[in-house]
Design a protein around this motif. Structure first.
Motif, PDB file in Angstrom:
ATOM      1  N   GLN A 565      37.394  41.263  42.647  1.00 35.51           N
ATOM      2  CA  GLN A 565      37.490  41.558  41.231  1.00 35.51           C
ATOM      3  C   GLN A 565      36.441  40.738  40.474  1.00 35.51           C
ATOM      4  O   GLN A 565      36.045  39.644  40.914  1.00 35.51           O
ATOM      5  N   PRO A 566      35.951  41.217  39.324  1.00 36.69           N
ATOM      6  CA  PRO A 566      34.929  40.477  38.555  1.00 36.69           C
ATOM      7  C   PRO A 566      35.381  39.069  38.177  1.00 36.69           C
ATOM      8  O   PRO A 566      34.587  38.139  38.176  1.00 36.69           O
ATOM      9  N   GLU A 567      36.682  38.914  37.903  1.00 40.14           N
ATOM     10  CA  GLU A 567      37.165  37.590  37.517  1.00 40.14           C
ATOM     11  C   GLU A 567      37.027  36.593  38.671  1.00 40.14           C
ATOM     12  O   GLU A 567      36.653  35.427  38.483  1.00 40.14           O
ATOM     13  N   THR A 568      37.326  37.065  39.874  1.00 37.24           N
ATOM     14  CA  THR A 568      37.222  36.187  41.048  1.00 37.24           C
ATOM     15  C   THR A 568      35.767  35.830  41.327  1.00 37.24           C
ATOM     16  O   THR A 568      35.437  34.660  41.591  1.00 37.24           O
ATOM     17  N   SER A 569      34.922  36.846  41.273  1.00 37.77           N
ATOM     18  CA  SER A 569      33.486  36.589  41.490  1.00 37.77           C
ATOM     19  C   SER A 569      32.954  35.617  40.444  1.00 37.77           C
ATOM     20  O   SER A 569      32.167  34.711  40.760  1.00 37.77           O
ATOM     21  N   ARG A 570      33.402  35.841  39.212  1.00 36.21           N
ATOM     22  CA  ARG A 570      32.979  34.932  38.130  1.00 36.21           C
ATOM     23  C   ARG A 570      33.350  33.494  38.446  1.00 36.21           C
ATOM     24  O   ARG A 570      32.525  32.575  38.328  1.00 36.21           O
TER      25      ARG A 570
END
Length: 721
Positions: A565-570
């Motif tokens: 998910q983008p939040e995890t990658s962030r």
């Protein structure tokens, strides 16, 4: 933070108040005063007339020896010869007198022996025909003084001669008198001059009586024409006396040597030099106090008004104070040892150590000021405990050595080679010592020359060794990042660098590329290029925790972010800056390197993951996808941040050209400016333009166009053909 850092932090906290700043300078002044007190203390010697001196005594000041000066003036005055002046008018007067006598005789002859033209008037005048009457008439035409000096026979000869004979005699006599009287005739030379005129008249072709008369007149005319000139003599003597230089007892001059008999002359000189004066004086103490006050007042002014950053000011003040105390204590120790051994051991004093430490730890300006201060104090401390004496040669030696060390360390790569700089300084010190010896025309034995050479070389090498030994203590105590420390951290064998190379080789290669770009750009704008290089090596150290989540380390592997998910990658991407700072702190890295790791991204936006999240949820906030910062404070951090983005972007381009590279660099810099990433940094627009130009030059050199070789099968076909 270790104990040393805590101690100096507490002191810096006190220095915030001006009272403690002034107190520190007072302490330094009192310390210097205490060390130099014995060197200005008036010396009292025990000497007795007509007894051997117990010690060698040198004059502490320059004083005039008036007694010997007056003796010299009297001697010079006596040597001036009396001046005698030539009275040139005497010759003219005597020539005129001789001429008048002959002219009068001619007139008398004309009056008393008229020719045929006068016979008509015989009834009007009574002719005088006797010689006695002619002589009487001639005498009436002359003065009594002249008549008294001329013999009667001369008058007889004059009135008996005819006019032609008188004219011949007149010319000959005048010529002879003029010739003789034109030369200098002293009183003792008058008789010789008369003989000379007689000799000249001996060749006249006239009758004997007339020749005798002319000779008698000529002798009478020859008189003394050179006389003693009192005024000119006095003037010559006055000039000679005025030309006499006052005889002085010079400062440092030996008045009496050990075991030499103190005679009246030596005793008088000791009295003149003040050694026999039992009255105490405070002037040397006042002079030393004033000298110290002036020097430290200048340094206080500099530290208080010229350094703007407070933390930097207090750091510099404490380092300067410690180096000064250490150097002065070393100087005093060396001077005491030199006095005990009665040798010139002072040349081994490692004066350049202070200049090297201040140059490396602080700046050139303070290093120069420090070495000038030590050189001026060295003239007092190394005066051999002879009050009033200043050893200027030693002061020059300290200043020259210190300035040489500063110049050597200013050259590229020499900051990392302090020992090499010390060896070079040793050779220059040796040459300078010999120059002083030769200028003073001192004569020493071969062993003494070797001793001086060894002392000078010991000073240079000792300065370097002490500098290397003391640097770690200053760096640890003040948290200073020196060039030497940076070079240690740049060693490829450093554990953290090896970790990056082994665990994240792509990141390692990226860091090296960023280091090359950032160093060139920082040096172009006058910033610390070495700091930028070393900081770039470690700026992505946090990626070693999750190396495969960063694209440069994904060697033909699937990108794990495609499944996240983008939040995890962030969170993973942002964490590398925070993790990097924590890792560097745990390894006791300097604050500047930690700041580079944490600040090189500033508060920039993770655009890729932000837009990915935005597609999934329109309410996604931009602030959630920004790095936590802080933004760049140092210029070096700002440049590394630009170089980091530029290197990654250019590397992803398929066919980079100079125009594309320049366009990309301009875009990245402009994007950071508009995003406010440089708002807390003092980098200027002009410097950013220089950074852009430097980055473009470096990138064009790295990504230059290459020759397109043919494919292997085509190449084989070419070979067969």
């Amino acid at each position: 933070m270790n104990r040393i850092q805590k101690f100096f932090t507490q002191i810096k906290g006190l220095l915030v108040h001006r009272f403690f700043q002034v107190l520190l300078f007072i302490i330094l002044g009192l310390f210097a005063y205490g060390l130099m007190f014995s060197n200005v203390k008036p010396e009292r010697v025990q000497v007795e007339l007509f007894k051997p001196a117990e010690q060698t005594i040198r004059s502490t000041k320059t004083v005039e020896d008036t007694y010997k000066t007056e003796q010299e003036k009297e001697e010079i005055s006596k040597q001036v010869a009396d001046v005698y002046s030539l009275k040139k008018e005497y010759a003219k007067n005597k020539v005129d007198l001789i001429s008048s006598i002959f002219d009068s005789a001619i007139e008398v002859n004309k009056e008393t022996d008229p020719d045929e033209d006068h016979k008509e008037d015989e009834d009007k005048k009574e002719l005088v025909k006797t010689d006695a009457q002619k002589v009487s008439i001639l005498k009436e035409k002359l003065t009594d003084e002249v008549n008294k000096n001329i013999e009667e026979s001369v008058f007889q000869a004059l009135v008996q001669a005819d006019e032609d004979e008188l004219k011949i005699a007149k010319d000959s006599t005048i010529t002879a008198v003029n010739n003789v009287m034109s030369s200098r005739i002293a009183a003792s030379d008058v008789e010789n001059a008369k003989k000379k005129v007689v000799e000249e008249l001996g060749y006249m072709s006239i009758s004997g009586d007339m020749k005798k008369a002319s000779t008698s007149l000529a002798r009478t005319a020859i008189i003394q024409n050179v006389f003693f000139d009192k005024d000119k003599t006095e003037e010559q003597r006055r000039k000679a006396v005025e030309s006499v230089e006052p005889i002085r007892i010079l400062q440092g001059q030996i008045i009496v040597e050990e075991n030499q008999l103190v005679d009246r002359d030596v005793y008088r000189q000791l009295e003149l030099a003040g050694f026999l004066n039992t009255e105490s004086t405070i002037y040397p103490y006042i002079g030393l106090l004033l000298f110290i006050f002036l020097t430290f007042a200048a340094f206080y002014y500099y530290f208080y008004y010229s350094i703007s950053k407070k933390d930097n000011k207090y750091n510099q003040l404490l380092i300067f104070s410690l180096v000064f105390i250490l150097s002065m204590a070393t100087m005093k120790t060396v001077s005491i040892l030199a006095d005990l051994k009665n040798s010139n051991l002072e040349y081994i004093f490692p004066g350049a150590m202070a200049a090297m430490l201040i140059k490396i730890l602080l700046n050139d300006k303070l290093a120069v000021a420090m070495i000038i201060l030590l050189g001026s104090y060295g003239t007092i401390i190394f005066n051999g405990d002879t009050p009033g004496n200043l050893d200027f040669s030693m002061g020059l030696y300290i200043i020259f050595g210190g300035l040489t060390a500063i110049i050597i360390l200013s050259r590229p790569n020499f900051k990392s080679k302090v020992l090499v700089a010390g060896l070079l300084l040793a050779l220059i010190n040796m040459a300078f010592v010999f120059s002083l010896i030769f200028i003073m025309d001192s004569h020493y034995t071969r062993m003494e020359y070797l001793y001086y050479a060894a002392a000078a070389m010991g000073s240079g090498v000792g300065s370097a060794v002490l500098t290397m030994g003391l640097l770690p203590f200053f760096e640890a105590g003040f948290g200073i990042l020196s060039s030497i420390k940076l070079i240690e951290l740049a060693n490829p064998n450093h554990p953290l660098l090896r970790r990056i190379l082994i665990e994240a080789p792509g990141t390692y290669h990226h860091s090296v590329m960023v280091a090359n770009l950032a160093e060139s750009a920082c040096e172009a704008i006058g910033s610390n290029g070495l700091l930028a290089r070393v900081g770039s090596y470690y700026h992505d150290i946090g990626k070693t925790k999750r190396p495969h989540f960063f694209i440069e380390n994904q060697m033909n592997e699937e990108n794990p972010h495609d499944r996240l998910q983008p939040e995890t990658s962030r969170d993973i991407i942002i964490a590398h800056a925070v993790d990097g700072g924590e890792m560097l702190r745990s390894h006791k890295f300097p604050k500047e390197i930690v700041d580079i790791a944490e600040q090189h991204h500033g508060t920039t936006l993770l655009k890729f993951f932000y837009h990915k999240a935005k597609k999934q949820d329109e309410s996604t906030l931009e602030a959630a996808y920004r790095y936590p910062g802080p933004r760049a404070i140092m210029k070096e951090v700002a440049v590394i941040g630009i170089a980091d983005s530029v290197e990654a972007a250019v590397r992803s381009m398929k066919h980079p050209t100079p125009d594309k590279i320049e366009e990309l660099v301009s875009f990245i810099i402009q994007d950071r400016i508009s995003d406010g990433q440089f708002d807390e940094c003092d980098i200027t627009m002009r410097e950013l333009s220089i950074v852009k130009h430097s980055l473009c030059e470096s990138l064009n050199g790295i990504f230059h166009s290459r020759i397109e070789y043919p494919e292997p099968d085509k190449l084989g076909q070419k070979v067969k053909e």
